[in-house]
Each structure stands twice: as structure tokens, then as C-alpha cells.
Scaffold this motif. Structure first.
Motif, short mmCIF file in Angstrom:
data_model
loop_
_atom_site.label_atom_id
_atom_site.label_comp_id
_atom_site.label_asym_id
_atom_site.label_seq_id
_atom_site.Cartn_x
_atom_site.Cartn_y
_atom_site.Cartn_z
N ALA A 289 -14.70 1.09 15.42
CA ALA A 289 -13.63 1.82 16.75
C ALA A 289 -12.76 2.71 16.22
N ARG A 290 -12.66 3.91 17.07
CA ARG A 290 -11.63 4.93 16.57
C ARG A 290 -11.04 5.31 17.89
N PRO A 291 -10.00 4.52 18.45
CA PRO A 291 -9.17 5.09 19.41
C PRO A 291 -8.30 6.22 19.37
N ASP A 292 -8.15 6.74 20.60
CA ASP A 292 -7.05 7.81 20.49
C ASP A 292 -5.68 7.32 20.33
N LEU A 293 -4.92 7.40 19.06
CA LEU A 293 -3.59 6.84 19.11
C LEU A 293 -2.60 7.62 18.86
N ARG A 294 -2.98 8.86 19.51
CA ARG A 294 -1.38 9.58 19.59
C ARG A 294 -0.30 9.23 20.13
N GLU A 295 1.02 9.24 19.66
CA GLU A 295 2.08 9.06 20.12
C GLU A 295 2.03 7.67 20.13
N VAL A 296 1.52 6.85 19.24
CA VAL A 296 1.53 5.38 19.15
C VAL A 296 2.12 4.77 17.63
N LEU A 297 2.73 3.99 17.66
CA LEU A 297 3.24 3.46 16.42
C LEU A 297 2.65 2.07 15.99
N LEU A 298 2.23 2.31 14.86
CA LEU A 298 1.28 1.29 14.24
C LEU A 298 2.15 0.51 12.91
N ILE A 299 2.46 -0.76 13.23
CA ILE A 299 3.24 -1.34 11.92
C ILE A 299 2.05 -2.25 11.43
N SER A 300 2.09 -2.00 10.06
CA SER A 300 1.00 -2.97 9.54
C SER A 300 1.96 -3.78 8.66
N VAL A 301 1.72 -5.24 8.57
CA VAL A 301 2.51 -6.05 7.88
C VAL A 301 1.50 -6.96 6.94
N SER A 302 1.91 -7.13 5.72
CA SER A 302 1.12 -7.69 4.77
C SER A 302 2.12 -8.02 3.55
N GLN A 303 2.05 -9.44 3.28
CA GLN A 303 2.98 -9.54 2.23
C GLN A 303 2.60 -9.15 0.84
N SER A 304 1.11 -9.07 0.64
CA SER A 304 0.74 -8.27 -0.67
C SER A 304 0.31 -6.88 -0.60
N GLY A 305 0.11 -6.35 0.69
CA GLY A 305 -0.27 -5.02 1.18
C GLY A 305 -1.78 -4.68 0.19
N GLY A 306 -2.23 -5.73 0.02
CA GLY A 306 -3.58 -5.48 -0.45
C GLY A 306 -4.84 -5.86 0.02
N SER A 307 -4.75 -6.28 1.34
CA SER A 307 -5.88 -6.71 2.30
C SER A 307 -6.92 -5.76 2.76
N PRO A 308 -8.05 -5.44 2.27
CA PRO A 308 -8.78 -4.29 2.84
C PRO A 308 -8.81 -3.65 4.11
N ASP A 309 -8.92 -4.91 5.01
CA ASP A 309 -9.05 -4.75 6.61
C ASP A 309 -7.67 -4.06 7.15
N LEU A 310 -6.43 -4.22 6.44
CA LEU A 310 -5.21 -3.94 6.94
C LEU A 310 -5.18 -2.44 6.30
N LEU A 311 -5.64 -2.04 5.19
CA LEU A 311 -5.75 -1.02 4.72
C LEU A 311 -6.30 0.25 5.32
N GLU A 312 -7.81 -0.55 5.74
CA GLU A 312 -8.68 0.61 6.69
C GLU A 312 -8.21 0.72 8.08
N VAL A 313 -7.48 -0.42 8.72
CA VAL A 313 -6.83 -0.01 9.96
C VAL A 313 -5.48 0.83 9.95
N THR A 314 -4.98 0.83 8.79
CA THR A 314 -3.79 1.65 8.78
C THR A 314 -4.37 3.19 8.60
N GLU A 315 -5.10 3.17 7.54
CA GLU A 315 -5.78 4.83 7.21
C GLU A 315 -6.51 5.39 8.62
#
Length: 338
Positions: free
Chosen positions: A77-103
Motif C-alpha cells: 500500500a502506498r497512501p498519499d501522505l502529504r502534510e502527514v507527520l510519521l514518527i517511527s519508534v524503534s529501540q534498535s532502529g534495525g527492524s526491516p518493516d519499520l525501515l520500509e514503512v519510513t522509506e
């Protein structure tokens, strides 16, 4: 786990004192206000993200939601996220799913912020802005100091966006030290009372719902308890039918609207014979078999303190039941999912 629980007063004091980096990110966000916010996380970080959702909706007046990473990673899924704030929270910062979501979110117009305990992580590298949790190395599998440090970091970020100065957490290190010291006796009594329990329900309302979720996770991963967390409101919408004299209920009740809303919930489960352990700054004002208080604060920062005795309880129950809380079976410190 014992050592890292004890480190938290110093960790929290350090974050509150050196908040300039968080304030800089908050100002950058405030300069271009979003129309709504999304939060992406897993595990304990997901509970911290739920806490941030309450902060954003109540303190900033913005709608906020929790991302389902699989909509991106599995369904593309690739929704329109213009003017949206996305905060990705991860202790390690290494989970592939959070990385992909953020990108993906950044590619489709979102302003992205990474909140992680690993400044060199891939997550920090792909986000527009990044905040270091500053909890230091955490070795125990069960997150303790990284969880409370994440809560405080998210609070300071949201407070900074609204132009705040962190007034309500200036003494958070001292308050955390008091919470750990003053709860010691109650925690020991709770360990003795619940060491042979088979199942436990955790419940909270408002900001404290995040604490109920984190309590359930800690008890499950360290003590292997059949633990289930509910919003106090949801508990009354059906699950309360399963509550009886064999049920232990850990109720998170801090001063404020959320804690006040737990009174009817606890009245109901008490009538059904549940054995209630109340934890929080309003624990003395609710019906319960045992109570563990913590210092009173502004309601929006209470989760930083009320989880501390719960961590000690999870640790103590694990040891009393013959477990090794530093090496829970089947778990590793960093879990990578997609």
C-alpha cells in the motif's frame, strides 16, 4: 535487568537535562505543522507509540493513528501522505518493516522522524529528522530503561512542538528514584501474592493504557504468564465475563481523568471476585487487595513512573517462578520482522 531498572533515574534525568536536540526537532516540525500524525513501531516501542498518540491528540489537538506496517511490507500500500507527520519508534532502529514503512512514507510525501536508541541505525539514516533516545546500551532482552527513555523522549518532542519547556518533567529523575524506593515493599508483597497465579489481566485508561499493555508484555516475556491487556472500557464490553475468583487484575490508576475512569471498572471486577493489584499515584483511592503507589505528576507524564514498579514485579515474579528474566526462552534482544 536488575541493573538496568536501577539505572532509570539517572537516564531520565540526563534526557530531561539535555533536551536541546529534541527541542530542535520539535521546532522544525512546528514550523511546518502537519494535518495529522502517524506512528510506526513494534513491541514495547508500540506501547510507547500509543502513549504518543494520546499526547498528540490531547496536547496538540491533531488526529493521530498507529500504522499497520504489513499494509506496506506485505500489501504494498502506498497512501498519499502529504502534510502527514510519521514518527517511527524503534529501540534498535534495525527492524526491516519499520525501515520500509519510513522509506515509503517519505517517498509519498510524509515528514518522517526516527526515534531510536541507536543513532547509527538504518532508521536514522532514512528519516528526515532523528531523535536519539539516549538510554545507553541495554543488554537485557526485556526492555526497561529504553522503554521509559522512549516515553520521556516522545513527551519532550510533543511538548516541544506545542512550545513547551518540559516543565512537568524537570524533576523526573528524582521522581523515578522515589518511585523505585517507595514501591519496594509493595512489589515484594505482590511477588509473594501472585507467584503462583496462572493468568492475569492488566487494565488502564487514557495515557495509562500504554502502561497496561507494557505490563502485560513484561509479565508474559519474563514470567511466562498468560497475560492480557485491556483498556478499562473494553474490559467491560465483554471480557469481564471471564473474570472470576481465579483472576488477578493489575490495574493502572494514576491521578487524573484516566485513573478516575477506572473506578467503575474496578468496582465491577471486584464484585466478580477478582484479586486486584492497583499501581499508580491514585492506587490508594480504588478497591484493591494490594496497592503500589508512585509519586503524583501531571497525568500526561504518569506512564513514565507507573511502569517502574511493574518492571520490578515482572523481574521478581520471573525469579520466584524459577525463570531467567535476562534470557527469556525463544527471544532475542533485536527482533526483525517484515
Amino acid at each position: 535487568m536488575t541493573a538496568e531498572i536501577a539505572e532509570q533515574p539517572d537516564v531520565l534525568a540526563g534526557i530531561a537535562t539535555a533536551r536541546d536536540g529534541i527541542a530542535d526537532v520539535a521546532r522544525a516540525i512546528a514550523e511546518h505543522p502537519p494535518r495529522f500524525a502517524l506512528l510506526a513501531a513494534r513491541g514495547s516501542s508500540d506501547h510507547a507509540a500509543l502513549y504518543a498518540k494520546y499526547l498528540i491528540e490531547v496536547l496538540l489537538g491533531l488526529p493521530a493513528g498507529l500504522v499497520s506496517p504489513s499494509t506496506t511490507t506485505l500489501y504494498d500500500a502506498r497512501p498519499d501522505l502529504r502534510e502527514v507527520l510519521l514518527i517511527s519508534v524503534s529501540q534498535s532502529g534495525g527492524s526491516p518493516d519499520l525501515l520500509e514503512v519510513t522509506e515509503a512514507a517519505r517517498a509519498h510525501g510524509a515528514r518522517t522522524v526516527a526515534v531510536s536508541n541507536t543513532p547509527s541505525s538504518p532508521l536514522h539514516g532514512v528519516a528526515d529528522l532523528a531523535v536519539d533516545i539516549r538510554a545507553g546500551q541495554e543488554n537485557a532482552v526485556a526492555a526497561t530503561k529504553t522503554y521509559t527513555a522512549t516515553l520521556l523522549t516522545l513527551y519532550l518532542l510533543v511538548d516541544g512542538i506545542r512550545g513547551g519547556t518540559g516543565e512537568h518533567v524537570r524533576d523526573i529523575g528524582d521522581l523515578a528514584g522515589r518511585a523505585l524506593r517507595e514501591a519496594a515493599g509493595g512489589v515484594e508483597r505482590a511477588i509473594d501474592r501472585y507467584r503462583f497465579v496462572d493468568r492475569i489481566i492488566t487494565a488502564g485508561r487514557g495515557y495509562s493504557y500504554a502502561t497496561a499493555l507494557e505490563a502485560s508484555l513484561k509479565l508474559a516475556e519474563t514470567s511466562y504468564l498468560a497475560a492480557r491487556a485491556y483498556s478499562g472500557a473494553d474490559l467491560l464490553h465483554g471480557p469481564v465475563a471471564a473474570v472470576d475468583e481465579e483472576t488477578a487484575v493489575l490495574a493502572v490508576t494514576s491521578a487524573g481523568k484516566g485513573g478516575a475512569a477506572m473506578h467503575d471498572v474496578l468496582g465491577t471486577v471486584t464484585e466478580r471476585g477478582a484479586d486486584v493489584l492497583a499501581v499508580g499515584s491514585a492506587a490508594e483511592s480504588v478497591p484493591a487487595a494490594l496497592r503500589i503507589g508512585v509519586p503524583e505528576t501531571a497525568e500526561e507524564v504518569a506512564p513514565i513512573l507507573e511502569v517502574l514498579p511493574v518492571q520490578r514485579l515482572a523481574l521478581g515474579l520471573a525469579l520466584a517462578r524459577g525463570g531467567d528474566p535476562d534470557h527469556p526462552r525463544g527471544l532475542r534482544k533485536v527482533t526483525k520482522t517484515r
